[in-house]
Design a protein around this motif. Structure first.
Motif, PDB file in Angstrom:
ATOM      1  N   ASP A 169       0.795  -1.227   0.000  1.00 35.65           N
ATOM      2  CA  ASP A 169       0.000   0.000   0.000  1.00 35.65           C
ATOM      3  C   ASP A 169       0.828   1.277   0.000  1.00 35.65           C
ATOM      4  O   ASP A 169       0.299   2.351   0.298  1.00 35.65           O
ATOM      5  CB  ASP A 169      -0.926   0.007   1.225  1.00 35.65           C
ATOM      6  CG  ASP A 169      -0.161  -0.070   2.540  1.00 35.65           C
ATOM      7  OD1 ASP A 169       1.084  -0.145   2.514  1.00 35.65           O
ATOM      8  OD2 ASP A 169      -0.809  -0.065   3.602  1.00 35.65           O
ATOM      9  N   VAL A 170       2.122   1.183  -0.339  1.00 29.64           N
ATOM     10  CA  VAL A 170       2.956   2.369  -0.360  1.00 29.64           C
ATOM     11  C   VAL A 170       2.965   2.936  -1.777  1.00 29.64           C
ATOM     12  O   VAL A 170       3.480   2.291  -2.705  1.00 29.64           O
ATOM     13  CB  VAL A 170       4.401   2.068   0.097  1.00 29.64           C
ATOM     14  CG1 VAL A 170       5.207   3.365   0.153  1.00 29.64           C
ATOM     15  CG2 VAL A 170       4.394   1.376   1.455  1.00 29.64           C
ATOM     16  N   PHE A 171       2.438   4.121  -1.954  1.00 27.71           N
ATOM     17  CA  PHE A 171       2.324   4.711  -3.274  1.00 27.71           C
ATOM     18  C   PHE A 171       3.671   5.277  -3.731  1.00 27.71           C
ATOM     19  O   PHE A 171       4.404   5.886  -2.949  1.00 27.71           O
ATOM     20  CB  PHE A 171       1.275   5.826  -3.287  1.00 27.71           C
ATOM     21  CG  PHE A 171      -0.132   5.328  -3.282  1.00 27.71           C
ATOM     22  CD1 PHE A 171      -0.803   5.078  -4.469  1.00 27.71           C
ATOM     23  CD2 PHE A 171      -0.780   5.077  -2.086  1.00 27.71           C
ATOM     24  CE1 PHE A 171      -2.095   4.607  -4.475  1.00 27.71           C
ATOM     25  CE2 PHE A 171      -2.073   4.601  -2.077  1.00 27.71           C
ATOM     26  CZ  PHE A 171      -2.735   4.360  -3.265  1.00 27.71           C
ATOM     27  N   ASP A 172       3.970   5.075  -5.006  1.00 27.58           N
ATOM     28  CA  ASP A 172       5.135   5.695  -5.631  1.00 27.58           C
ATOM     29  C   ASP A 172       4.633   6.955  -6.338  1.00 27.58           C
ATOM     30  O   ASP A 172       4.021   6.879  -7.404  1.00 27.58           O
ATOM     31  CB  ASP A 172       5.785   4.732  -6.624  1.00 27.58           C
ATOM     32  CG  ASP A 172       7.127   5.229  -7.149  1.00 27.58           C
ATOM     33  OD1 ASP A 172       7.338   6.459  -7.140  1.00 27.58           O
ATOM     34  OD2 ASP A 172       7.961   4.404  -7.562  1.00 27.58           O
ATOM     35  N   ASP A 173       4.886   8.111  -5.729  1.00 24.97           N
ATOM     36  CA  ASP A 173       4.335   9.371  -6.242  1.00 24.97           C
ATOM     37  C   ASP A 173       4.912   9.773  -7.595  1.00 24.97           C
ATOM     38  O   ASP A 173       4.389  10.694  -8.238  1.00 24.97           O
ATOM     39  CB  ASP A 173       4.575  10.495  -5.231  1.00 24.97           C
ATOM     40  CG  ASP A 173       3.770  10.296  -3.958  1.00 24.97           C
ATOM     41  OD1 ASP A 173       2.724   9.626  -4.032  1.00 24.97           O
ATOM     42  OD2 ASP A 173       4.193  10.784  -2.888  1.00 24.97           O
ATOM     43  N   ARG A 174       5.972   9.105  -8.033  1.00 25.65           N
ATOM     44  CA  ARG A 174       6.549   9.430  -9.333  1.00 25.65           C
ATOM     45  C   ARG A 174       5.677   8.929 -10.481  1.00 25.65           C
ATOM     46  O   ARG A 174       5.790   9.405 -11.612  1.00 25.65           O
ATOM     47  CB  ARG A 174       7.947   8.826  -9.455  1.00 25.65           C
ATOM     48  CG  ARG A 174       8.944   9.281  -8.404  1.00 25.65           C
ATOM     49  CD  ARG A 174      10.236   8.463  -8.484  1.00 25.65           C
ATOM     50  NE  ARG A 174       9.983   7.050  -8.261  1.00 25.65           N
ATOM     51  CZ  ARG A 174      10.909   6.085  -8.418  1.00 25.65           C
ATOM     52  NH1 ARG A 174      12.129   6.415  -8.815  1.00 25.65           N
ATOM     53  NH2 ARG A 174      10.600   4.822  -8.182  1.00 25.65           N
ATOM     54  N   VAL A 175       4.841   7.942 -10.216  1.00 27.77           N
ATOM     55  CA  VAL A 175       4.016   7.316 -11.256  1.00 27.77           C
ATOM     56  C   VAL A 175       2.778   8.171 -11.490  1.00 27.77           C
ATOM     57  O   VAL A 175       1.979   8.387 -10.578  1.00 27.77           O
ATOM     58  CB  VAL A 175       3.623   5.886 -10.858  1.00 27.77           C
ATOM     59  CG1 VAL A 175       2.746   5.254 -11.945  1.00 27.77           C
ATOM     60  CG2 VAL A 175       4.857   5.034 -10.612  1.00 27.77           C
ATOM     61  N   LYS A 176       2.609   8.645 -12.707  1.00 29.16           N
ATOM     62  CA  LYS A 176       1.504   9.536 -13.043  1.00 29.16           C
ATOM     63  C   LYS A 176       0.392   8.850 -13.816  1.00 29.16           C
ATOM     64  O   LYS A 176      -0.602   9.477 -14.160  1.00 29.16           O
ATOM     65  CB  LYS A 176       2.030  10.734 -13.844  1.00 29.16           C
ATOM     66  CG  LYS A 176       3.139  11.504 -13.144  1.00 29.16           C
ATOM     67  CD  LYS A 176       2.752  11.957 -11.736  1.00 29.16           C
ATOM     68  CE  LYS A 176       3.879  12.716 -11.055  1.00 29.16           C
ATOM     69  NZ  LYS A 176       3.547  13.055  -9.641  1.00 29.16           N
ATOM     70  N   HIS A 177       0.523   7.573 -14.113  1.00 30.72           N
ATOM     71  CA  HIS A 177      -0.528   6.863 -14.845  1.00 30.72           C
ATOM     72  C   HIS A 177      -1.755   6.685 -13.951  1.00 30.72           C
ATOM     73  O   HIS A 177      -1.627   6.524 -12.729  1.00 30.72           O
ATOM     74  CB  HIS A 177      -0.021   5.502 -15.311  1.00 30.72           C
ATOM     75  CG  HIS A 177       1.221   5.569 -16.138  1.00 30.72           C
ATOM     76  ND1 HIS A 177       1.257   6.184 -17.375  1.00 30.72           N
ATOM     77  CD2 HIS A 177       2.477   5.121 -15.903  1.00 30.72           C
ATOM     78  CE1 HIS A 177       2.477   6.093 -17.864  1.00 30.72           C
ATOM     79  NE2 HIS A 177       3.237   5.469 -16.989  1.00 30.72           N
ATOM     80  N   PRO A 178      -2.941   6.705 -14.526  1.00 27.63           N
ATOM     81  CA  PRO A 178      -4.157   6.526 -13.730  1.00 27.63           C
ATOM     82  C   PRO A 178      -4.113   5.232 -12.928  1.00 27.63           C
ATOM     83  O   PRO A 178      -3.730   4.174 -13.442  1.00 27.63           O
ATOM     84  CB  PRO A 178      -5.270   6.499 -14.781  1.00 27.63           C
ATOM     85  CG  PRO A 178      -4.704   7.250 -15.953  1.00 27.63           C
ATOM     86  CD  PRO A 178      -3.238   6.943 -15.946  1.00 27.63           C
ATOM     87  N   LEU A 179      -4.512   5.329 -11.687  1.00 25.94           N
ATOM     88  CA  LEU A 179      -4.485   4.180 -10.784  1.00 25.94           C
ATOM     89  C   LEU A 179      -5.665   3.252 -11.075  1.00 25.94           C
ATOM     90  O   LEU A 179      -6.820   3.713 -11.124  1.00 25.94           O
ATOM     91  CB  LEU A 179      -4.562   4.670  -9.342  1.00 25.94           C
ATOM     92  CG  LEU A 179      -4.459   3.615  -8.249  1.00 25.94           C
ATOM     93  CD1 LEU A 179      -3.035   3.075  -8.184  1.00 25.94           C
ATOM     94  CD2 LEU A 179      -4.868   4.213  -6.903  1.00 25.94           C
ATOM     95  N   PRO A 180      -5.421   1.967 -11.298  1.00 30.75           N
ATOM     96  CA  PRO A 180      -6.539   1.039 -11.502  1.00 30.75           C
ATOM     97  C   PRO A 180      -7.477   1.056 -10.292  1.00 30.75           C
ATOM     98  O   PRO A 180      -7.043   1.184  -9.148  1.00 30.75           O
ATOM     99  CB  PRO A 180      -5.847  -0.322 -11.649  1.00 30.75           C
ATOM    100  CG  PRO A 180      -4.469   0.003 -12.102  1.00 30.75           C
ATOM    101  CD  PRO A 180      -4.116   1.288 -11.438  1.00 30.75           C
TER     102      PRO A 180
END
Length: 488
Positions: free
Chosen positions: A316-327
């Motif tokens: 559950d740790v988000f990688d804030d660098r990823v800008k693709h829409p979250l499923p």
């Protein structure tokens, strides 16, 4: 003249400032935690430190001198099973004891992320001893007299395309090139593999992670294929990631294929847990979040599982660098890895203890993993082979235990890089060393052979006839308040 002098001075000052800034950005940022703290069933997860210019720590490979051997754990002995191999990677032991090995390297391919990423990647590959052209060979090594040294060597194929994974069953040899799974007719003991080979499936080619490991299920009808991502965190778009960062299941009889598990940035070793019957894998997690993130891991892979890449890690740790829409609902079904192998160690080859293994009581029940070694950590980590103990229920526990100590030297260079592991016919552990061009053999000469590993089988849970209250509590002990007595 006075103006020119001022311009020159100003230019020099500017260059000094730029140089200081570049030095500051490019300096290695050392780990705040020990490697051990980022391992185990409850690893420390540091605060992320996103890096535009990554921490780079490449250990220069220097090979092994005359008489030099890896240092082994107490009670274990090491010898060279085969030397002078050309970048050996995956090793596989046939039922008759012949050892197959792929001599291989990455294909020519661009690395996702643009020209700067490719420039850095070329430097890293070359510095780490992986800048060579792929030999593209499948080689047979035979220790006919059982003395622990292969006295025969035969090239079975020399026309493969960055091959890695090997599997065999009932006269059928399976080889995974970087872009396809091939099947050949091959009877064990033969010193050639002839014929064109049958293509069973195309695979997403090359990418940042090009190795394609494979494993057959116990009855030889289903083949599992590990395919790594084309990028670090999907920075080149998700279109090129279709079918990647995943493990596929392929029916070798009818060709039917499906995704088995996803969200695995770079799955490598595949092996069946002998106590639970589950498929397990090693996974290399993402880079450029600092020397302490993200730990590579060892985990089971149930059907339909998702481990979160590229959006999240460790459940559950988000990688804030990823800008693709979250499923939708991703974190609700993302699985947390079972066991952390340490940040950036590059966990690759994997085997479980099996019947006949001769490693002694300290290594009686568990998994052996080759940690290829870091490039994005300061100080470097991995470059060794470790053992992870498993409990009676087939779950990992404790911290990694050294089997072969670090291949690093005191001055930060490395003799080699452990890559893959397999058992030989005498119960010794074989370890491929791709930059040392050697396959090592590790054994406890005083140990008796391990007995058969017994599959855990327990009583089935009672059927749920009707749920009452919170369904998540349905199988708590006792479950009587949630179940209707009697029949339907």
């Amino acid at each position: 003249m006075h103006i020119i002098k001022k311009i020159v001075i100003a230019l020099l000052v500017f260059l000094v400032i730029v140089g200081v800034v570049l030095w500051w950005l490019a300096r290695p940022v050392p780990a705040e935690y020990s490697l051990e703290e980022t391992t185990g069933t409850d690893p420390v997860l540091a605060d992320p430190d996103p890096q535009l210019i990554p921490t780079v720590g490449i250990a220069e490979p220097i090979g092994w001198g005359e008489g030099e051997l890896p240092a082994a754990a107490e009670g274990l002995e090491v010898n060279a099973f085969a030397t002078d191999l050309d970048h050996p990677r995956v090793i596989y032991t046939m039922p008759n004891g012949d050892v197959l090995v792929t001599l291989t390297n990455a294909p020519d391919r661009p690395v996702a992320g643009g020209w700067l990423t490719n420039l850095v990647a070329d430097y890293l590959f070359s510095s780490a001893g992986a800048g060579m052209e792929s030999p593209n060979q499948l080689v047979l090594l035979r220790d006919g007299d059982g003395d622990g040294v292969a006295e025969e060597r035969h090239v079975l194929r020399d026309d493969l395309d960055s091959p890695s994974g090997i599997a065999w069953n009932d006269g059928q040899l399976y080889i995974a090139n970087h872009d396809a799974v091939l099947r050949f007719s091959y009877e064990e003991g033969a010193t050639t593999v002839s014929g064109e080979g049958e293509k069973l499936a195309d695979l997403p080619p090359a990418g940042n992670h090009w190795m394609r490991n494979i494993a057959l299920n116990p009855d030889g009808t289903l083949l599992y294929v590990a395919v790594g991502s084309a990028s670090n965190i999907g920075e080149a778009g998700l279109e090129i990631e279709q079918g990647r960062a995943a493990i596929h299941e392929l029916n070798v009889e009818n060709g039917f294929a499906r995704l088995w598990g996803q969200g695995l940035r770079n799955p490598n070793g595949l092996a069946w847990n002998p106590w639970s019957g589950e498929l397990w894998t090693t996974v290399n997690e993402r880079d450029m979040l600092g020397s302490d993130l993200v730990p590579d891991y060892l985990t089971n892979v149930p059907l339909g599982v998702h481990y979160g890449w590229p959006w999240v890690y460790y459940g559950d740790v988000f990688d804030d660098r990823v800008k693709h829409p979250l499923p939708q609902f991703l974190t609700e079904y993302t699985r947390t890895p079972e066991y952390a192998m340490g940040a950036h160690v590059a966990a690759l080859g994997l085997v479980f203890t099996q019947e006949g293994a001769r490693m002694g009581p300290n290594f009686a029940r568990g998994a052996f993993v080759a940690r290829h070694g870091s490039w994005n950590r300061s100080p470097p980590a991995g470059y060794d082979v470790v053992f992870i103990a498993f409990d009676e229920r087939g779950n990992p526990q404790g911290k990694p235990v050294p089997v072969l100590q670090s291949f690093l030297t005191e001055d930060g260079k490395t003799h080699g890089r452990p890559t893959w592991v397999a058992w030989d016919r005498t119960g010794a552990l074989l370890v491929s060393d791709d930059t040392g061009n050697t396959i090592w053999r590790v054994v406890n000469p005083d140990a008796e052979a391990s007995g058969a590993q017994v599959r855990n089988r327990g009583e089935r849970l009672p059927p749920q006839l009707e749920l009452r209250g919170d369904p998540a509590r349905a199988f708590e002990d006792p479950p009587a308040d949630l179940l209707m007595p009697g029949g339907m």
